[in-house]
Write a protein that holds these residues in place. Structure first.
Motif, PDB file in Angstrom:
ATOM      1  N   VAL A  54      -2.328   4.379   2.575  1.00 45.97           N
ATOM      2  CA  VAL A  54      -1.961   3.667   1.349  1.00 45.97           C
ATOM      3  C   VAL A  54      -1.104   4.566   0.454  1.00 45.97           C
ATOM      4  O   VAL A  54      -0.102   4.124  -0.112  1.00 45.97           O
ATOM      5  N   LEU A  55      -1.465   5.849   0.367  1.00 46.21           N
ATOM      6  CA  LEU A  55      -0.716   6.752  -0.512  1.00 46.21           C
ATOM      7  C   LEU A  55       0.701   7.020  -0.009  1.00 46.21           C
ATOM      8  O   LEU A  55       1.628   7.180  -0.801  1.00 46.21           O
ATOM      9  N   ILE A  56       0.878   7.094   1.312  1.00 46.81           N
ATOM     10  CA  ILE A  56       2.234   7.374   1.811  1.00 46.81           C
ATOM     11  C   ILE A  56       3.009   6.088   2.113  1.00 46.81           C
ATOM     12  O   ILE A  56       4.142   6.145   2.596  1.00 46.81           O
ATOM     13  N   GLY A  57       2.395   4.936   1.842  1.00 46.56           N
ATOM     14  CA  GLY A  57       3.111   3.677   2.048  1.00 46.56           C
ATOM     15  C   GLY A  57       3.139   3.215   3.498  1.00 46.56           C
ATOM     16  O   GLY A  57       3.964   2.379   3.857  1.00 46.56           O
ATOM     17  N   ALA A 118       6.791  12.273   3.129  1.00 46.04           N
ATOM     18  CA  ALA A 118       6.082  12.339   1.850  1.00 46.04           C
ATOM     19  C   ALA A 118       6.360  13.657   1.137  1.00 46.04           C
ATOM     20  O   ALA A 118       6.079  13.790  -0.054  1.00 46.04           O
ATOM     21  N   VAL A 126      -2.467  14.717   1.448  1.00 50.66           N
ATOM     22  CA  VAL A 126      -2.981  13.610   2.270  1.00 50.66           C
ATOM     23  C   VAL A 126      -3.626  14.130   3.561  1.00 50.66           C
ATOM     24  O   VAL A 126      -4.526  13.492   4.102  1.00 50.66           O
TER      25      VAL A 126
ATOM     26  N   VAL B  54       0.504   3.183  -6.705  1.00 50.59           N
ATOM     27  CA  VAL B  54       0.062   2.425  -5.530  1.00 50.59           C
ATOM     28  C   VAL B  54       0.210   0.928  -5.794  1.00 50.59           C
ATOM     29  O   VAL B  54       0.668   0.171  -4.932  1.00 50.59           O
ATOM     30  N   GLY B  57       3.845  -0.130  -5.709  1.00 46.47           N
ATOM     31  CA  GLY B  57       4.545   0.193  -4.467  1.00 46.47           C
ATOM     32  C   GLY B  57       5.438   1.424  -4.568  1.00 46.47           C
ATOM     33  O   GLY B  57       6.314   1.620  -3.725  1.00 46.47           O
ATOM     34  N   THR B  59       5.274   4.515  -3.646  1.00 46.63           N
ATOM     35  CA  THR B  59       4.564   5.508  -2.841  1.00 46.63           C
ATOM     36  C   THR B  59       5.537   6.460  -2.162  1.00 46.63           C
ATOM     37  O   THR B  59       6.647   6.043  -1.828  1.00 46.63           O
ATOM     38  N   PRO B  60       5.126   7.711  -1.909  1.00 50.85           N
ATOM     39  CA  PRO B  60       3.895   8.338  -2.397  1.00 50.85           C
ATOM     40  C   PRO B  60       3.927   8.538  -3.909  1.00 50.85           C
ATOM     41  O   PRO B  60       5.004   8.766  -4.467  1.00 50.85           O
ATOM     42  N   PRO B  61       2.782   8.440  -4.573  1.00 49.78           N
ATOM     43  CA  PRO B  61       2.730   8.556  -6.040  1.00 49.78           C
ATOM     44  C   PRO B  61       3.155   9.946  -6.519  1.00 49.78           C
ATOM     45  O   PRO B  61       2.947  10.937  -5.821  1.00 49.78           O
ATOM     46  N   ILE B  64       0.903  13.080  -6.283  1.00 46.84           N
ATOM     47  CA  ILE B  64       0.759  13.971  -5.128  1.00 46.84           C
ATOM     48  C   ILE B  64       2.092  14.580  -4.680  1.00 46.84           C
ATOM     49  O   ILE B  64       2.100  15.427  -3.794  1.00 46.84           O
ATOM     50  N   THR B  65       3.196  14.176  -5.289  1.00 49.27           N
ATOM     51  CA  THR B  65       4.483  14.730  -4.842  1.00 49.27           C
ATOM     52  C   THR B  65       5.096  15.722  -5.827  1.00 49.27           C
ATOM     53  O   THR B  65       5.879  16.568  -5.426  1.00 49.27           O
TER      54      THR B  65
ATOM     55  N   VAL C  54      -2.779  -4.471  -1.582  1.00 45.43           N
ATOM     56  CA  VAL C  54      -2.424  -3.057  -1.435  1.00 45.43           C
ATOM     57  C   VAL C  54      -2.467  -2.663   0.045  1.00 45.43           C
ATOM     58  O   VAL C  54      -1.575  -1.957   0.535  1.00 45.43           O
ATOM     59  N   LEU C  55      -3.458  -3.147   0.782  1.00 39.29           N
ATOM     60  CA  LEU C  55      -3.586  -2.762   2.195  1.00 39.29           C
ATOM     61  C   LEU C  55      -2.460  -3.333   3.051  1.00 39.29           C
ATOM     62  O   LEU C  55      -2.014  -2.694   4.009  1.00 39.29           O
TER      63      LEU C  55
END
Lengths: 204, 204, 204
Positions: A54-57, A118, A126, B54, B57, B59-61, B64-65, C54-55
């Motif tokens: 989910v975090l990396i799409g 990412a 991740v 998230v 959309g 991503t990645p948020p 974390i980047t 989201v999933l």
């Protein structure tokens, strides 16, 4: 740089199975019903990878699309349902096997982050989350403060170091099956050594 | 309509730092280990923005980047680890600085929602969530019912009004650095005024 | 294969309204403040669909973009705020209406998974999650182990069977408004029958 690196599928399946055991055991200890045992096993075995995806799409996450992985996690829950007294007695065995899952998940997760572009920092995060995220979801769903945040054990630390090593290898162009295997073995060895020697983190 | 609006990066970094403090303090109060303190600081400082990214959309948020934001949140955790008795004594100061983070996060979050074409309603929601989401994650991870849902304080309400004002300004074509700054100051002023005057919401 | 299937919007709105009631009631029981009651109603009414979206990568989720759905969930929270003693006394009525929401959510959720090419397995999972996810979020936010994992009731099981039936109908090319309606009615009937006859799952 293209990363072509697939963990042996049989190893990944084994990792999911052993990670899911701790979720099923936790559900049994909380007297959840049979649906709860299966969901906890599934969430613990697959949840770290789902958070990563989910975090990396990378949606939908493999944890809900891959029939082999889903069946493996559920099978682990079924095993707990029928054999939990025996499996709970093999606690030391479960801990060792879980260390194997940790080492594998970290490599698979970090590599997937890199494959999805990412970036290095996010891939370390991740990758670590792939290793520890399932247990965090297990604890949140059973109303506990996540063990990984409080039990002082060296569980996240080897995961973080392994994820960092994987990213560095990739950056240097040295990431390959053999080097990734070494990193996974290093994570597992560090985890088991810390258990054996009783190394712990300070707490607040 | 294109929205070109960047909070001063130095301000956003300050916001993350002060928001993360409350996560670290909460971790210390729960006697988490050093990894738990860093994770709680990171999650509280960056989690609202991660939920936002998230949901829209993105991503990645950034949580974390972006190395600067991640380092800032971790630094906040390190500060808590070493100096928590002193920082805990400055509770009033932490609350004031946290109001600053709230005002800033709401503007940044709402604007990002608009930039990603999430629509006006969703932008108000993710803007508010950027402000309050980190604290919600902090409380869920430490086994508490989120404070923002129960403590009767006017914390989410100024966030919601600020997000709504930002969307209205954008809709009228008046969203610019100066007007966004006014909204942020309004959120902060309302939050602090409510603390000073003891304004509270009714509870059930 | 293209899936063209829209639940009657009026039905989906009713589903959100009745699902949100249980969130609002839970918030009142925990003495949350008025913002907490509205958030819990919103999260319970819309959260299953938000997890699904989201999933499967359908961001931003309808739960934050659709004004009618958001207003409906909030209205449910307002109703609880003003009339909760009366609504709590109609507990049996709420349970029956909630079964209606379950049947509807499962069909809508599974179909959306198929529309987004999530695959058959993932569509079953997100369809089930659309039905049960809001309640899971409600319980996590109020510090409870999710009821659906522990109360032994047949709630997730009819959802899972309904999601599986929907995917099979789609695979055979038989998914249409009339067949989907039959599946929804089957889910509702199974849920109510299990309540009436006291059927339960085994627990650990």
């Amino acid at each position: 740089m293209t990363v072509v690196l697939h963990a042996e599928p049989a190893l990944e399946v084994a990792g999911v199975f052993f990670a899911a055991l701790s979720g099923g055991l936790s559900a049994v200890r909380k007297h959840l019903d049979v649906f709860g045992v299966l969901v906890l096993a599934g969430t613990t075995g697959l949840g770290g990878g789902m958070l990563r995806d989910v975090l990396i799409g990378a949606t939908p996450p493999v944890g809900i699309t891959d029939p082999v992985l889903v069946a493996t996690a559920l099978l682990s829950g079924v095993a707990i349902w029928f054999f939990h007294p025996g499996i709970a007695r093999m606690r030391r065995g479960v801990v060792v096997l879980d260390a194997g899952a940790l080492g594998l998940f970290v490599i698979v997760g970090t590599t997937k982050g890199l494959q999805y572009d990412a970036g290095m920092l996010a891939s370390v995060i991740v990758g670590t989350l792939t290793g520890i995220g399932g247990g965090v979801l297990r604890d949140v769903l059973t109303g506990e403060v996540p063990l990984v945040l409080q039990d002082r054990q060296l569980y996240a630390v080897p995961a973080l170091l392994g994820a960092g090593a994987t990213v560095l290898l990739w950056h240097e162009g040295w990431l390959a099956a053999w080097s990734a295997t070494l990193v996974a073995l290093g994570v597992i060895a560090f985890r088991l050594l810390s258990l054996w020697r009783g190394w712990v983190l300070p707490d607040a």
